[in-house]
Design a protein around this motif. Structure first.
Motif, PDB file in Angstrom:
ATOM      1  N   GLU A 180      24.789  23.620   7.356  1.00  0.00           N
ATOM      2  CA  GLU A 180      26.214  23.358   7.588  1.00  0.00           C
ATOM      3  C   GLU A 180      26.986  24.664   7.481  1.00  0.00           C
ATOM      4  O   GLU A 180      26.712  25.476   6.605  1.00  0.00           O
ATOM      5  N   TYR A 181      27.948  24.853   8.357  1.00  0.00           N
ATOM      6  CA  TYR A 181      28.812  26.035   8.297  1.00  0.00           C
ATOM      7  C   TYR A 181      30.222  25.596   7.918  1.00  0.00           C
ATOM      8  O   TYR A 181      30.748  24.642   8.494  1.00  0.00           O
ATOM      9  N   THR A 182      30.808  26.282   6.949  1.00  0.00           N
ATOM     10  CA  THR A 182      32.167  25.925   6.550  1.00  0.00           C
ATOM     11  C   THR A 182      33.166  26.445   7.588  1.00  0.00           C
ATOM     12  O   THR A 182      32.840  27.322   8.385  1.00  0.00           O
ATOM     13  N   THR A 183      34.360  25.902   7.528  1.00  0.00           N
ATOM     14  CA  THR A 183      35.366  26.165   8.561  1.00  0.00           C
ATOM     15  C   THR A 183      35.530  27.654   8.883  1.00  0.00           C
ATOM     16  O   THR A 183      35.574  28.034  10.054  1.00  0.00           O
TER      17      THR A 183
ATOM     18  N   SER B 290      30.309  13.196   7.853  1.00  0.00           N
ATOM     19  CA  SER B 290      28.887  13.277   7.525  1.00  0.00           C
ATOM     20  C   SER B 290      28.108  12.283   8.368  1.00  0.00           C
ATOM     21  O   SER B 290      28.667  11.355   8.934  1.00  0.00           O
ATOM     22  N   GLY B 291      26.818  12.519   8.427  1.00  0.00           N
ATOM     23  CA  GLY B 291      25.974  11.783   9.354  1.00  0.00           C
ATOM     24  C   GLY B 291      25.801  10.314   9.032  1.00  0.00           C
ATOM     25  O   GLY B 291      25.405   9.531   9.887  1.00  0.00           O
ATOM     26  N   ASP B 292      26.108   9.917   7.794  1.00  0.00           N
ATOM     27  CA  ASP B 292      25.898   8.514   7.448  1.00  0.00           C
ATOM     28  C   ASP B 292      27.233   7.820   7.153  1.00  0.00           C
ATOM     29  O   ASP B 292      27.285   6.843   6.417  1.00  0.00           O
ATOM     30  N   SER B 293      28.314   8.344   7.752  1.00  0.00           N
ATOM     31  CA  SER B 293      29.629   7.773   7.436  1.00  0.00           C
ATOM     32  C   SER B 293      30.019   6.704   8.456  1.00  0.00           C
ATOM     33  O   SER B 293      29.367   6.518   9.483  1.00  0.00           O
ATOM     34  N   ARG B 294      31.073   5.987   8.106  1.00  0.00           N
ATOM     35  CA  ARG B 294      31.712   5.107   9.078  1.00  0.00           C
ATOM     36  C   ARG B 294      33.026   5.762   9.443  1.00  0.00           C
ATOM     37  O   ARG B 294      33.713   6.288   8.582  1.00  0.00           O
ATOM     38  N   ASN B 295      33.372   5.728  10.716  1.00  0.00           N
ATOM     39  CA  ASN B 295      34.621   6.367  11.108  1.00  0.00           C
ATOM     40  C   ASN B 295      35.376   5.469  12.080  1.00  0.00           C
ATOM     41  O   ASN B 295      34.787   4.738  12.860  1.00  0.00           O
ATOM     42  N   TRP B 296      36.672   5.581  12.002  1.00  0.00           N
ATOM     43  CA  TRP B 296      37.522   4.697  12.774  1.00  0.00           C
ATOM     44  C   TRP B 296      37.834   5.319  14.129  1.00  0.00           C
ATOM     45  O   TRP B 296      38.273   6.461  14.215  1.00  0.00           O
ATOM     46  N   ASN B 297      37.579   4.567  15.196  1.00  0.00           N
ATOM     47  CA  ASN B 297      37.962   5.017  16.529  1.00  0.00           C
ATOM     48  C   ASN B 297      39.372   4.506  16.802  1.00  0.00           C
ATOM     49  O   ASN B 297      39.590   3.320  17.020  1.00  0.00           O
ATOM     50  N   ASN B 298      40.311   5.423  16.785  1.00  0.00           N
ATOM     51  CA  ASN B 298      41.724   5.090  16.919  1.00  0.00           C
ATOM     52  C   ASN B 298      42.093   4.613  18.311  1.00  0.00           C
ATOM     53  O   ASN B 298      43.046   3.888  18.507  1.00  0.00           O
ATOM     54  N   THR B 299      41.344   5.086  19.297  1.00  0.00           N
ATOM     55  CA  THR B 299      41.640   4.741  20.681  1.00  0.00           C
ATOM     56  C   THR B 299      41.247   3.297  20.967  1.00  0.00           C
ATOM     57  O   THR B 299      41.936   2.584  21.667  1.00  0.00           O
TER      58      THR B 299
ATOM     59  N   PRO C 154      19.129  18.467  14.061  1.00  0.00           N
ATOM     60  CA  PRO C 154      19.875  17.619  13.131  1.00  0.00           C
ATOM     61  C   PRO C 154      20.746  18.448  12.189  1.00  0.00           C
ATOM     62  O   PRO C 154      20.375  19.558  11.813  1.00  0.00           O
ATOM     63  N   VAL C 155      21.896  17.916  11.849  1.00  0.00           N
ATOM     64  CA  VAL C 155      22.734  18.509  10.800  1.00  0.00           C
ATOM     65  C   VAL C 155      23.166  17.375   9.870  1.00  0.00           C
ATOM     66  O   VAL C 155      23.254  16.219  10.294  1.00  0.00           O
ATOM     67  N   THR C 156      23.442  17.716   8.628  1.00  0.00           N
ATOM     68  CA  THR C 156      23.818  16.657   7.675  1.00  0.00           C
ATOM     69  C   THR C 156      25.306  16.349   7.751  1.00  0.00           C
ATOM     70  O   THR C 156      25.727  15.225   7.511  1.00  0.00           O
ATOM     71  N   GLY C 157      26.088  17.379   8.074  1.00  0.00           N
ATOM     72  CA  GLY C 157      27.528  17.149   8.140  1.00  0.00           C
ATOM     73  C   GLY C 157      28.206  18.212   8.960  1.00  0.00           C
ATOM     74  O   GLY C 157      27.598  19.232   9.301  1.00  0.00           O
ATOM     75  N   LEU C 158      29.456  17.951   9.322  1.00  0.00           N
ATOM     76  CA  LEU C 158      30.254  18.924  10.062  1.00  0.00           C
ATOM     77  C   LEU C 158      31.544  19.145   9.288  1.00  0.00           C
ATOM     78  O   LEU C 158      32.170  18.194   8.837  1.00  0.00           O
ATOM     79  N   HIS C 159      31.922  20.414   9.156  1.00  0.00           N
ATOM     80  CA  HIS C 159      33.165  20.742   8.455  1.00  0.00           C
ATOM     81  C   HIS C 159      34.317  20.838   9.438  1.00  0.00           C
ATOM     82  O   HIS C 159      34.106  20.905  10.653  1.00  0.00           O
ATOM     83  N   ALA C 160      35.525  20.863   8.879  1.00  0.00           N
ATOM     84  CA  ALA C 160      36.724  20.932   9.709  1.00  0.00           C
ATOM     85  C   ALA C 160      36.579  22.044  10.737  1.00  0.00           C
ATOM     86  O   ALA C 160      36.195  23.157  10.396  1.00  0.00           O
ATOM     87  N   GLY C 161      36.866  21.740  11.992  1.00  0.00           N
ATOM     88  CA  GLY C 161      36.849  22.750  13.038  1.00  0.00           C
ATOM     89  C   GLY C 161      35.550  22.837  13.806  1.00  0.00           C
ATOM     90  O   GLY C 161      35.492  23.441  14.873  1.00  0.00           O
ATOM     91  N   ASP C 162      34.486  22.229  13.308  1.00  0.00           N
ATOM     92  CA  ASP C 162      33.174  22.384  13.942  1.00  0.00           C
ATOM     93  C   ASP C 162      33.010  21.431  15.137  1.00  0.00           C
ATOM     94  O   ASP C 162      33.787  20.497  15.324  1.00  0.00           O
ATOM     95  N   ILE C 163      31.986  21.717  15.924  1.00  0.00           N
ATOM     96  CA  ILE C 163      31.638  20.877  17.072  1.00  0.00           C
ATOM     97  C   ILE C 163      30.229  20.347  16.864  1.00  0.00           C
ATOM     98  O   ILE C 163      29.338  21.097  16.438  1.00  0.00           O
TER      99      ILE C 163
END
Ligand SMILES: Nc1nc2c(ncn2[C@@H]2O[C@H](COP(=O)(O)OP(=O)(O)O)[C@@H](O)[C@H]2O)c(=O)[nH]1
Ligand SMILES: [Mg+2]
Length: 693
Positions: A3-6, A333-342, A362-371
């Motif tokens: 993981e890379y921080t912002t 993170s890879g095992d989260s639930r996220n809300w699709n606003n659209t 594979p990555v475990t998570g993405l930090h703010a700003g990442d793709i």
């Protein structure tokens, strides 16, 4: 991948005219960063970025690839966008989600149409730009001319070389770094002394660089113009500020040969130093019922509310759906639930990854700003926003122009027919510049895109998803109407033994311009009862969709049934339906029927010198010129009204008339009468289906 921080993430869109060397450059950057052990070649279909079969076969990029490059403890997410204008949806989306735009220029060709196009997009999205002049090793390469071309075309920008080429064409050996005033041969990793023949040019360019750096920061400005030299660190910092601020219009310029891998090390350094951190990337959101865009300026952190934008979707028969997301704020993170606003729905994530071309990492998570990429989402499609549920906003989407090219599709087999709707919907969901519809006016399945290659590529993807089709030019959605009043009587009578059928209807039709279809029954004295008048109405209605003279829908007609006859025993619903239908057809044919055709508002932009040819060509297309504009950079724009029938393959024609230097867009303006000489063959070619009962 870790993981890379912002602050360690960079997002850049690599854009430019078709063939300027973007994909080869990514290959060289990967190699230089140590990620690959050999340099792939576009010609051999061995690059990381162009991995689709279709891309290898055509040797051009057809969609944006995500290529993360790990370098100096940072991760640079490079979005290698296609150059071909058919794929402007992919280009716009890449620019939209990047934090800096890298425009690649071919040192032989200089500024090209595609360069101007991506420049315009980058400006629209307020993105800072870095230029790489590539292919300096090619025969006829001319770094100076390419740089001058940039200055001429984008006159309100300052182009500041940070590197100068050492030698050119076959002699291109390395670069001079104008910050350190040292020479860097080959990839540019190790420094040597400046070659003597470069001293003068390097010193002049160094001055320019220092001035541009000073201008980006008030303190440096004071120091520099007060007569004190800036230190190398200050110059670097000033240039960094200049490059990261789109409003300064200062564009750092680098030089490379992608295929010989020269000058790529400084480019990697620049991609970290001269591009801005995603933490301060401004993004806009909209809320339902609010017109104004609300801007979020950051700094965005992992603790900010989640704001993620889905900029691309890939549907693969084997791996399923892959959603490319850009996190503007918040962590995922890879095992989260996220809300699709659209779509107002919860999405459960089944892992996260990044791609390197086709390779899934594979990555475990993405930090703010990442793709990164989320596999197998159930409901999410391109353009959607994932955000905290109570935030109820949408990240602003880029603007896409209307489709310009369409084909009619017929499924090859019964099986294809069963699946075609689903597959086309899937493709169109993932590509905002692609549309399909079942055209009720022409009874055809129509696929629309930005050009012939775009549509062909979509169809080959459809084939991979299991649907094969034949294609033809779509029918024009003409309409039928009348131009004068006419009346007709029709008697339907069947009285040969047994129960008979009888119905008689007299009606007139007249134009109802702009007011659609209107049916009225004005029968006096009860000669036809209300029930049978309804039957007659049904009969007339049955004709409307299929038309009378050429098989197109009837519009703008007023029908009045004003008389009729019944029979004491043989009056029947079906008999009055037939009488109504046939009376309508007869009256319609008597009422000077005409065809209406869609007229398009068209805007065409070409180099001024080609405008004469474009205008005389428009003449042959029944075009009516509405206005002319010079749009700067030696370009002119003409606005015209042209019938759709004359514009069906305009993209190809414009390309061959202008050598790819023309662009156009169009949208439907209104319907207008088709001139008689053109309507006649269409009408006489029509064979109505038999309507015997
Ligand atoms: N001589 C030379 N050829 C190059 C260079 N970069 C790319 N090419 C060639 O130019 C063609 C187009 O390159 P490609 O990377 O596909 O361009 P893209 O369309 O911008 O991605 C290919 O044949 C490459 O081998 C370069 O620096 N020097
Ligand atoms: Mg490419």
């Amino acid at each position: 991948m870790k993981e890379y921080t912002t602050d360690k993430v960079r997002n850049v869109a690599l854009v430019g005219h078709q063939g300027c060397g973007k994909t080869s450059l990514v290959e060289a950057l990967l190699f230089t960063s140590g990620a690959t052990s050999r340099l792939g070649r576009v010609e051999e279909g061995t690059t990381v970025s162009d991995f689709e079969d279709e891309e290898k076969a055509r040797q051009i990029s057809l969609s944006t690839s995500l290529i993360p490059i790990e370098f100096d403890d940072h991760k640079i997410n490079v979005l290698d966008a296609p150059g071909f204008t058919d794929f402007q949806g992919e280009i716009r989306n890449a620019i939209r989600v990047a934090d800096s735009v890298i425009v690649v220029i071919d040192a032989v060709a200089g500024v090209e149409v595609g360069t101007e196009l991506v420049w315009e997009y980058a400006k629209q999205f307020l993105q800072p730009i870095i230029v790489i002049i590539n292919k300096v090793d090619r025969e006829n390469a001319d770094f100076g001319a390419a740089l001058q071309g940039l200055k001429n075309t984008f006159a309100d920008h300052k182009f500041i070389p940070v590197m100068l080429p050492i030698g050119e064409q076959a002699d291109f050996k390395g670069v001079v770094n104008l910050l350190t005033m040292k020479a860097y041969y080959e990839t540019g990793k190790d420094r040597s002394d400046l070659p003597a023949f470069m001293t003068e040019a390097a010193e002049a360019a160094h001055r320019e660089l220092v001035e541009a750096a000073a201008e980006a920061d008030d303190a440096y400005m004071e120091k520099y113009f007060g007569g004190t030299e800036l230190t190398a660190d200050e110059i670097r910092d000033g240039m960094r500020k200049a490059a990261r601020n789109h409003a300064l219009n200062t564009v750092p310029v680098f030089v490379t040969s992608a295929t010989k891998n020269i000058g790529t090390y400084p480019v990697l350094e620049a991609l970290i130093a001269y591009t801005s951190s995603p933490a301060i990337r401004r993004y806009g959101v909209t809320r339902e019922g609010v017109d104004e865009i609300e801007y979020h300026n950051g700094p965005h952190t992992d603790d900010s509310n989640l704001s993620a934008y889905v900029f691309k979707t890939v549907n693969d028969r084997f791996v399923g759906t892959l959603s490319f997301i850009r996190l503007f704020a918040g962590k995922i993170s890879g095992d989260s639930r996220n809300w699709n606003n659209t779509r107002n729905i919860d999405e459960r994530f089944n892992g996260l990854m990044t791609l390197r071309g086709k390779e899934q990492i594979p990555v475990t998570g993405l930090h703010a700003g990442d793709i990164g990429i989320v596999p197998k989402l159930q409901h999410t499609t391109t353009g959607d926003t994932l955000a905290d549920r109570d935030k109820e906003y949408q990240i602003v989407k880029p603007y896409f122009t209307e489709p310009l090219y369409s084909v009619a599709l017929s499924p090859k087999t019964q099986q294809d027919a069963a699946k075609i709707g689903t597959v086309l919907s899937t493709l169109c969901h993932s590509d905002p510049t692609l549309r399909w519809r079942n055209d009720p006016d022409t009874s055809q399945i129509v696929l629309e895109g930005m050009g012939d290659i775009h549509v062909q590529v979509a169809l080959s993807r459809a084939e991979k998803l299991g649907v094969s089709v034949n294609t033809e030019t779509p029918r024009i959605p003409y309409k039928e109407t009348v131009t004068k009043k006419a009346e007709a009587m029709y008697r339907h009578k069947k009285q040969s033994g047994g129960a008979g059928q009888f119905g008689e209807i007299t009606l007139f039709v007249e134009p109802n311009v702009g007011n659609g279809y209107l049916y009225e029954a004005k029968v006096t004295g009860g000669s036809v009862t209300a029930t049978y008048l309804d039957s007659a109405n049904k009969g007339v209605n049955s004709v409307l969709a299929g038309g009378v003279i050429a098989g197109y829908p009837v519009v703008d007609v007023h029908v009045v049934v004003f008389d009729g006859k019944m029979h004491p025993v043989d009056s029947k619903d079906i008999a009055f339906q037939i009488a109504g239908r046939e009376a309508f057809k007869e009256a319609f044919k008597e009422a000077n029927p005409v065809l209406l055709e869609p007229i398009m508002n068209v805007r065409i932009t070409v180099p001024e010198s080609m405008m004469g040819d474009i205008m005389s060509d428009l003449n042959t297309r029944r075009g009516r010129v509405q206005g002319m504009d010079t749009s700067g950079g030696g370009k002119s724009t003409v606005s015209a009204e042209v019938p759709l029938a004359e514009m069906m393959r305009y993209g190809n024609d414009l390309r061959s008339m202008t050598g790819g230097r023309g662009m156009y867009d169009m949208s439907v303006s209104r319907y207008e009468r088709v001139p008689q000489p053109i309507a006649e063959p269409i009408i006489s070619a029509y064979k109505p289906h038999s309507t015997n009962d």
